[in-house]
Design an enzyme around this catalytic site. Structure first.
Site, mmCIF file in Angstrom:
data_model
loop_
_atom_site.group_PDB
_atom_site.id
_atom_site.type_symbol
_atom_site.label_atom_id
_atom_site.label_comp_id
_atom_site.label_asym_id
_atom_site.label_seq_id
_atom_site.Cartn_x
_atom_site.Cartn_y
_atom_site.Cartn_z
ATOM 1 N N GLY A 89 41.997 13.823 -60.086
ATOM 2 C CA GLY A 89 40.804 14.035 -60.899
ATOM 3 C C GLY A 89 40.222 12.791 -61.527
ATOM 4 N N ALA A 90 40.839 11.634 -61.304
ATOM 5 C CA ALA A 90 40.270 10.398 -61.829
ATOM 6 C C ALA A 90 39.046 10.011 -61.012
ATOM 7 C CB ALA A 90 41.305 9.274 -61.789
ATOM 8 N N HIS A 145 51.682 -11.392 -60.285
ATOM 9 C CA HIS A 145 52.620 -10.769 -61.225
ATOM 10 C C HIS A 145 53.940 -10.440 -60.545
ATOM 11 C CE1 HIS A 145 48.906 -9.275 -63.635
ATOM 12 N NE2 HIS A 145 49.291 -10.465 -64.036
ATOM 13 N N VAL A 174 37.508 7.408 -58.984
ATOM 14 C CA VAL A 174 37.982 6.215 -58.281
ATOM 15 C C VAL A 174 36.903 5.750 -57.299
ATOM 16 C CG1 VAL A 174 39.785 5.252 -56.810
ATOM 17 C CG2 VAL A 174 40.365 7.028 -58.489
ATOM 18 N N PRO A 175 36.424 4.522 -57.424
ATOM 19 C CA PRO A 175 35.390 4.032 -56.506
ATOM 20 C C PRO A 175 35.992 3.713 -55.138
ATOM 21 C CG PRO A 175 36.060 2.274 -57.968
ATOM 22 C CD PRO A 175 36.807 3.499 -58.418
#
EC number: 2.3.3.8
Length: 583
Positions: A271-272, A248, A274-275
């Site tokens: 606060g997400a 992209h 996330v792996p």
């Protein structure tokens, strides 16, 4: 899009109209088993006026015109969302579109997007891939997950992943991979947060730009109260010694803050969920969904069986599932290969071998390459019959029509329609009657007298102007060529004997050009050894020989049309003194 509508059980298609500049009418398309006609409009304004309830504009135009047409669509009061599929839209144009959309409370998806999808409702553009993938991803009915991504290709992958470990998506959007997307990840996440049916949100970002940080700020500010599973792709960029530009336009890290690692860390801190890697992203989504289900925040989705989409006939034929009858049979030409073929002879071969019009006629009319003397005779016939002055009925009709201001085709056809038994159409009859008489071994006397008893004039004999002492030069030229080049002229010599007998009755009963061409064509067909008796009878019966006159005389009639138009002749009116007015 229409197949997806049908898959979702829609009773009416989601596509209201198509805009195709310069074209109007209808486009036939399938909606399930039924064929429907979708209106085609030439302008954006006309389409919006005709379909005031359609509020999404999907722009498939190229990067050269996408910005202008999108801008025009945004200015229509009925349009709320514009999706721009094209890649390569100038960034300055995109910025103008974004500014206008935001100031007018409208949404731009893209540029460089595959679109979006609302499961069980409708989809924008090519998003979600094939119908097989759509069914596998359970997109034909709504789930509980809101998904947004920059990448269209990766969105297809995540739809599949989400369907495996949750009840599927409710809505999915690919915002596009340009540096300045029309809408951001956080725009859609905030929107998802306000949709009651969406219980959790999945975000797939990528390195480059700072779009993900607006999502970080929203999370920190407590604007999002639903679980967000997020991953930013491009962590492998650090393995390269120099800066890397991914697929992209926006996927290029401009510093540490734009790296995938920094964004993932910021999202996790806000606060997400996330792996640690993309490979474990599926597990994070699965665990989040399972937790919501345990808490009773997600009700089980009732599974439905989507309808079977009928397979298109062409694909079914290719796969050997069905067979269908053809509608037309053609044995003379084939345009399916790299170049057209006439009776199996490629166009390039015709040109390279120096073939002429006679050769092309032999291929298209007789489906074989005739000897050179045959094709030369055909060409001579065309030259000799091309025109016979402005006074004959065909030319007269054409001239009158051209002077009435009609076009070339109308003028030509008006002349051709006079061709028949009394004008130029006696070639086939001459061949038919002379062949029958010769094959039955009738003497000229028996032939002529038998025709007289039937009340039939001998076709090919008789002329309004020419006489026995003033022969038609065209007939003499054809006879000379045939006697010099043909292996046999038995039919023509028989016609000469008939002419000798008819001239004993009247000096104007001379062989005309119809009789010469008709009998000599019989000699061509019989003497070449390339046609069976049955084929010769069929050729004469179908009307091949009159076709030669029609082809030839068309040249002259076209000439008369051009002549009258070049001379700017006025409308023709027949003079009174040339009409017998009687009671």
């Amino acid at each position: 899009m229409l197949d997806f509508d049908f898959l979702c059980g829609r009773e009416t298609p989601s596509v209201a109209g198509i805009i195709n500049p310069g074209a109007e009418g209808f486009q036939k398309l399938f909606f399930g088993q039924e064929e429907i006609a979708i209106p085609v409009h030439s302008t954006v304004e006309a389409a919006c006026a005709a379909h005031p309830t359609a509020d999404v504009f999907i722009n498939f135009a190229s990067y050269r015109s996408a910005a202008a047409s999108s801008n025009l669509a945004l200015k229509q009061p009925t349009i709320r969302v514009v999706a721009i599929i094209a890649e390569g839209v100038p960034e300055s144009d995109t910025k103008e579109l974004i500014a206008y959309a935001r100031s007018n409370n409208k949404v731009v998806i893209g540029p460089a997007t595959v679109g979006g999808i609302q499961a069980g409702a409708f989809k924008i553009g090519d998003t979600a891939g094939t119908i097989d993938n759509i069914i596998q991803c359970k997109l034909y009915r709504p789930g509980s997950v809101g998904f947004v991504s920059k990448s269209g290709g990766m969105s297809n992958e995540l739809y599949n992943t989400i369907a495996r470990v949750t009840d599927g998506i409710y809505e999915g959007i690919a915002i596009g991979g340009d540096v300045f997307p029309g809408s951001t990840l956080s725009d859609h996440v905030l929107r998802f947060n306000n949709i009651p049916q969406i219980k959790m949100i999945v975000v797939l970002g990528e390195l480059g730009g700072r779009d993900e940080y607006s999502l970080v700020e929203a999370l920190k500010a407590g604007k999002i109260n639903k679980p967000v599973c997020a991953w930013v792709s491009g962590t492998c960029a650090r393995l390269f010694k120099s800066e890397v530009q991914f697929g992209h336009a926006g996927a290029k890290s401009g510093g540490e803050m734009e790296s995938a690692q920094a964004k993932n860390q910021a999202l996790a801190d806000a606060g997400a969920i996330v792996p640690t890697s993309y490979e474990s992203f599926e597990t994070s989504i699965k665990e989040t969904f399972a937790k919501l289900a345990e808490e009773g925040k997600i009700s089980p989705v009732k599974e439905v069986t989507p309808p079977q989409i009928p397979e298109d006939l062409n694909s079914a034929i290719k796969s050997g599932k069905v067979r269908a009858p053809t509608h037309i049979i053609s044995t003379i030409s084939d345009d399916r290969g790299e170049e057209p073929c006439y009776a199996g002879v490629p166009m390039s071969s015709i040109v390279e071998k120096g073939m002429g019009v006679g050769d092309v006629i032999s291929l298209l009319w007789f489906k074989r390459s005739l000897p050179r003397y045959c094709t030369q005779f055909i060409e001579i016939c065309i030259m000799l019959c091309a025109d016979h002055g402005p006074c004959v009925s065909g030319a007269h009709n054409t001239i009158v029509t051209a002077r009435a201001g009609k076009d070339l085709v109308s003028s030509l056809v008006s002349g051709l329609l006079t061709i028949g038994p009394r004008f130029g159409g006696a070639i086939d009859d001459a061949a038919r009657y002379f062949k029958d008489a010769y094959d039955r071994k009738l003497s000229p006397y028996e032939f002529v007298e038998s025709m007289k008893k039937k009340g039939i004039r001998v076709p090919g004999i008789g002329h309004r102007i020419k006489r026995g002492d003033n022969r038609d030069k065209r007939v003499e030229l054809l006879q000379l060529f045939a006697r010099t080049n043909f292996p046999s002229t038995k039919y023509m010599e028989y016609a000469v004997e008939v002419e000798t007998y008819t001239l004993s009755k009247a000096n104007n009963l001379v062989m005309n050009v119809d009789g010469a061409i008709g009998t000599l064509f019989l000699d061509l067909l019989a003497g070449s050894g390339m046609f069976t008796k049955q084929e010769i009878d069929e050729i004469v019966g179908i009307g091949y020989l009159n076709g030669l006159f029609v082809l030839a005389r068309s040249i002259g009639l076209i000439g008369h049309t051009f002549d009258q138009k070049r001379l700017k002749q006025p409308l023709y009116r027949h003079p009174w003194e040339d009409v017998l007015y009687t009671k």
